[in-house]
Design an enzyme around this catalytic site. Sequence first.
Site, PDB file in Angstrom:
ATOM      1  N   GLY A 117       0.834  -1.212   0.024  1.00 28.91           N
ATOM      2  CA  GLY A 117       0.024  -0.139  -0.013  1.00 28.91           C
ATOM      3  C   GLY A 117       0.701   1.109  -0.174  1.00 28.91           C
ATOM      4  N   ALA A 118       0.188   2.335  -0.540  1.00 25.55           N
ATOM      5  CA  ALA A 118       0.871   3.716  -0.438  1.00 25.55           C
ATOM      6  C   ALA A 118       0.403   4.437   0.886  1.00 25.55           C
ATOM      7  CB  ALA A 118       0.292   4.666  -1.744  1.00 25.55           C
TER       8      ALA A 118
ATOM      9  N   ASN B 139      -1.231   7.608   1.318  1.00 25.83           N
ATOM     10  CA  ASN B 139      -2.501   8.617   1.246  1.00 25.83           C
ATOM     11  C   ASN B 139      -3.941   8.117   1.891  1.00 25.83           C
ATOM     12  OD1 ASN B 139      -2.793   6.848  -0.887  1.00 25.83           O
ATOM     13  ND2 ASN B 139      -3.415   8.600  -2.226  1.00 25.83           N
TER      14      ASN B 139
ATOM     15  N   GLU C 150      -1.994   0.183  -9.381  1.00 26.09           N
ATOM     16  CA  GLU C 150      -2.561   1.139  -9.112  1.00 26.09           C
ATOM     17  C   GLU C 150      -1.641   2.192  -8.906  1.00 26.09           C
ATOM     18  OE1 GLU C 150      -5.840   1.962  -9.214  1.00 26.09           O
ATOM     19  OE2 GLU C 150      -6.284  -0.369  -9.637  1.00 26.09           O
TER      20      GLU C 150
END
Length: 487
Positions: A148-149, A151, A248
Amino acid sequence: MTTPVYENFINGHFLKNQTGDTFAVKNPATDEVIYHVEIADEFIQNAAIESAKQGFAAWSAMTPIERSRILLKAVAILRERNDELAKVEVLDTGKPWQEAECVDVETGADVIEYFAGLAPAQVGQQQMVGNDFYYTRKEPLGICAGIGAWNYPLQIACWKSGPALAAGNAVIFKPSEETPLGAIKLAEIFIEAGVPAGVFNVVQGAAEVGQWLTANPNIEKVSFTGEVGTGKKVMASAAGSLKDVTMELGGKSPLLVFDDADVSQAVSAAMLGNFYTQGEICTNCTRIYVHKNVYQQFIDELKTRTEQNIIAGDPMDPEVNLGALISKKHQELVLGYIDKGIQEGATLLTGGKALSPASAPNGYFVEPTVFVDCNDDMTIVKEEIFGPVMSVLVFDDEDDVIQRANDTHLGLAAGVFTKDIQRAHRVIHQLQAGICWINSYGNSPAEMPVGGYKQSGIGRENGIETLDHYTQTKSIYVGMSNIESPF
Ligand code: NAD
């Protein structure tokens, strides 16, 4: 004051690593360390794989409707704990409470709920071929990794685990090292809801732990959210064991405002698509192309509303609508882009500096920034900045602006504002982007597939088709008569 230390979450519980190595997590709005997290060493990594294997065996043996019921319990717990979880996200990310309170947990829960509902609806095919027939089964892949990122940490963990678990897979999830707590909370909630131990594991660390996941041959798929450059590394590494990938990635998305548009609505969209989550959203419309006939009106209103309506400060204050950027390093990167914009000849309409609000003086804030007099060759117009920095450009011809909007290797999102219904569809059909909005910007309901064209991504999240990315089709041929054989 001592801060908590979180261990990795393996096989249904916290597990201590052997090296004792940890990393610190800071609150971006205060610059203070709020907790430490143990790094997933080799011991944890091996335990995660064993745990996920066992979890997969138990979970994939359940009927889809049983899995669905359990996931719906997790959804209910997520919603019950909305405020507690939203606070975790605010402290980890620096985003405003007024956003996290109604978006982050909610949109994560929605996606798990959506895929829980679809789980029992997955069906194979059956077809006669002469007297024989074949049928197909939709089988889970096995162990899937999610990376995951920072944000939307909890939302990303939900968006990846929802379809993966609904389809019967086990997951090893690695959140961003900037925002590791949301995924741990989700792991606890899954256990509380009745998801068997080992089905959702959380490993912690930075690039090295991500690299281990992408290279490990026991893992069948990697779903990655992050930068384009990292995505390329993840895909190259995943190729070593021919893993399925979902990517993504980043964007530099255009918003086209025609001269028949409702200009105030277009300004609202431009502000949402550049300043929400202090600009740290992958789909942001950071290139705003405005028709020359409404350009002055657009930038006048944009300047007034940006200067009057944005309140930066302690993100936990419900009045605050602009939070802190994720890190000092990222703040410097964003300010560097702003300098570059000035050097390359763009004009600052408003903003452009670091901010030090009275209620959060040590936070990594950047003023909401708008550049005008931009051209398509400027660095700020070409590269993803991932901060509150908008570039406004002028156009006067439909075909020309479509060509300019498409002149990028990225293709995540795009938007059009016009009251001409035919133009709206004609233009949007020509824009090379996976997520498009007409007279709207940014909404991403669970039902709608999202993902990028070109280098912005591979595969989709959300929507029915995403279940196909977490299953494989087994074809079974059934002979109904004697085999004809020359032997
Ligand atoms: P990043 O690429 O730096 O990191 C993302 C994740 O990858 C982190 O968990 C990181 O630890 C891990 N990682 C780093 N190097 C790795 C490697 N070599 N192998 C495996 N994993 C590795 O991205 P970020 O800075 O966390 O996030 C911001 C970026 O994410 C922006 O480009 C943004 O556009 C993109 N993003 C895209 C979407 C989308 O849905 N398209 C959503 C959110 C963010």
